[in-house]
Scaffold this motif. Structure first.
Motif, PDB file in Angstrom:
ATOM      1  N   LEU A  98       1.067  -1.096  -0.468  1.00 46.82           N
ATOM      2  CA  LEU A  98       0.037  -0.139   0.219  1.00 46.82           C
ATOM      3  C   LEU A  98       1.044   1.348   0.204  1.00 46.82           C
ATOM      4  O   LEU A  98       0.556   1.801  -0.877  1.00 46.82           O
ATOM      5  N   ASN A  99       2.192   1.590   0.989  1.00 46.18           N
ATOM      6  CA  ASN A  99       2.524   2.374   0.884  1.00 46.18           C
ATOM      7  C   ASN A  99       4.115   2.721  -0.553  1.00 46.18           C
ATOM      8  O   ASN A  99       3.847   3.931  -1.476  1.00 46.18           O
ATOM      9  N   ARG A 100       4.162   1.360  -1.230  1.00 49.92           N
ATOM     10  CA  ARG A 100       4.229   1.578  -2.616  1.00 49.92           C
ATOM     11  C   ARG A 100       3.161   2.149  -3.820  1.00 49.92           C
ATOM     12  O   ARG A 100       4.112   3.257  -4.478  1.00 49.92           O
ATOM     13  N   HIS A 101       1.938   1.678  -3.962  1.00 52.80           N
ATOM     14  CA  HIS A 101       1.153   1.732  -4.149  1.00 52.80           C
ATOM     15  C   HIS A 101       1.025   3.514  -3.822  1.00 52.80           C
ATOM     16  O   HIS A 101       0.654   4.566  -5.301  1.00 52.80           O
ATOM     17  N   SER A 102       1.062   3.566  -2.742  1.00 50.76           N
ATOM     18  CA  SER A 102       0.375   5.310  -2.496  1.00 50.76           C
ATOM     19  C   SER A 102       1.829   6.307  -3.410  1.00 50.76           C
ATOM     20  O   SER A 102       1.204   7.428  -3.299  1.00 50.76           O
ATOM     21  N   THR A 103       3.149   5.475  -2.572  1.00 48.91           N
ATOM     22  CA  THR A 103       4.188   6.310  -3.753  1.00 48.91           C
ATOM     23  C   THR A 103       4.160   7.196  -4.248  1.00 48.91           C
ATOM     24  O   THR A 103       4.262   7.901  -5.235  1.00 48.91           O
ATOM     25  N   LYS A 104       3.276   5.876  -5.619  1.00 46.79           N
ATOM     26  CA  LYS A 104       3.990   5.678  -6.850  1.00 46.79           C
ATOM     27  C   LYS A 104       2.319   6.776  -7.923  1.00 46.79           C
ATOM     28  O   LYS A 104       2.622   7.156  -8.482  1.00 46.79           O
ATOM     29  N   GLU A 105       1.689   7.029  -6.548  1.00 46.67           N
ATOM     30  CA  GLU A 105       0.414   7.908  -6.906  1.00 46.67           C
ATOM     31  C   GLU A 105       0.832   9.243  -7.056  1.00 46.67           C
ATOM     32  O   GLU A 105      -0.057   9.944  -7.718  1.00 46.67           O
ATOM     33  N   ASP A 106       1.340   9.389  -5.634  1.00 43.79           N
ATOM     34  CA  ASP A 106       2.434  10.818  -5.189  1.00 43.79           C
ATOM     35  C   ASP A 106       3.038  11.500  -5.986  1.00 43.79           C
ATOM     36  O   ASP A 106       3.111  12.571  -6.670  1.00 43.79           O
ATOM     37  N   ARG A 107       4.114  10.160  -7.223  1.00 39.14           N
ATOM     38  CA  ARG A 107       4.352  10.908  -7.757  1.00 39.14           C
ATOM     39  C   ARG A 107       3.964  11.189  -9.546  1.00 39.14           C
ATOM     40  O   ARG A 107       5.237  11.879 -10.182  1.00 39.14           O
ATOM     41  N   THR A 108       3.049  10.930  -9.527  1.00 44.25           N
ATOM     42  CA  THR A 108       2.040  10.735 -10.945  1.00 44.25           C
ATOM     43  C   THR A 108       1.421  11.970 -10.779  1.00 44.25           C
ATOM     44  O   THR A 108       0.916  12.836 -10.657  1.00 44.25           O
TER      45      THR A 108
END
Length: 151
Positions: free
Chosen positions: A141-151
């Motif tokens: 979940l942390n990785r997924h939310s970090t990827k969303e924040d980058r885009t």
């Protein structure tokens, strides 16, 4: 994850020791029963030989009354040994039955604690697996939310 500990391990060990002691006592009783059975067979053979000896001696010649009395005493003694051996065998069989029952109780008591340990270990393992899954889900979940924040 912390190591599995079974709080009743000492009880399980004690019950295991009792079960081993009961098994040893049962083995001893069974050996005593076998010895009693062999004693009975030996006494029966002695009675048979005493009867054969008397028959052979009586058939060969006329025997004095004292000799015939001795043959009777010999047969009576052999018959008494058969009776005593039979009584010993009966007592040995009773002891074996008692020891089998005691062993069965000890085995059942040990098995109860072993099943409880197995259930608690399985519950511990499942709780650990759930904990690991939560941690994995959290990382994902942390990785997924970090990827969303980058885009």
């Amino acid at each position: 994850m912390k190591r599995f500990t079974f709080r009743l391990e000492r009880i399980r060990e004690l019950r295991e020791r009792v079960e081993r002691e009961r098994a040893a006592a049962l083995g001893f009783a069974m050996r005593a029963e076998q010895e009693s059975l062999e004693d009975l067979a030996r006494a029966r053979r002695d009675l048979e030989r005493a009867g054969e000896s008397a028959a052979e001696a009586a058939g060969a010649q006329v025997l004095p009354a004292g000799t015939l009395g001795n043959f009777d005493l010999s047969r009576d003694a052999a018959a008494a040994r058969i009776e005593a051996a039979g009584d010993d065998l009966d007592a040995a069989r009773v002891r074996v039955g008692d020891e089998q029952e005691r062993y069965g109780v000890a085995r059942r008591d040990l098995r109860v604690v072993e099943r409880l340990k197995e259930k608690r270990f399985e519950a511990w393992r499942e709780a650990g697996a759930r904990e690991d899954q939560k941690e994995t889900d959290s990382v994902a979940l942390n990785r997924h939310s970090t990827k969303e924040d980058r885009t």
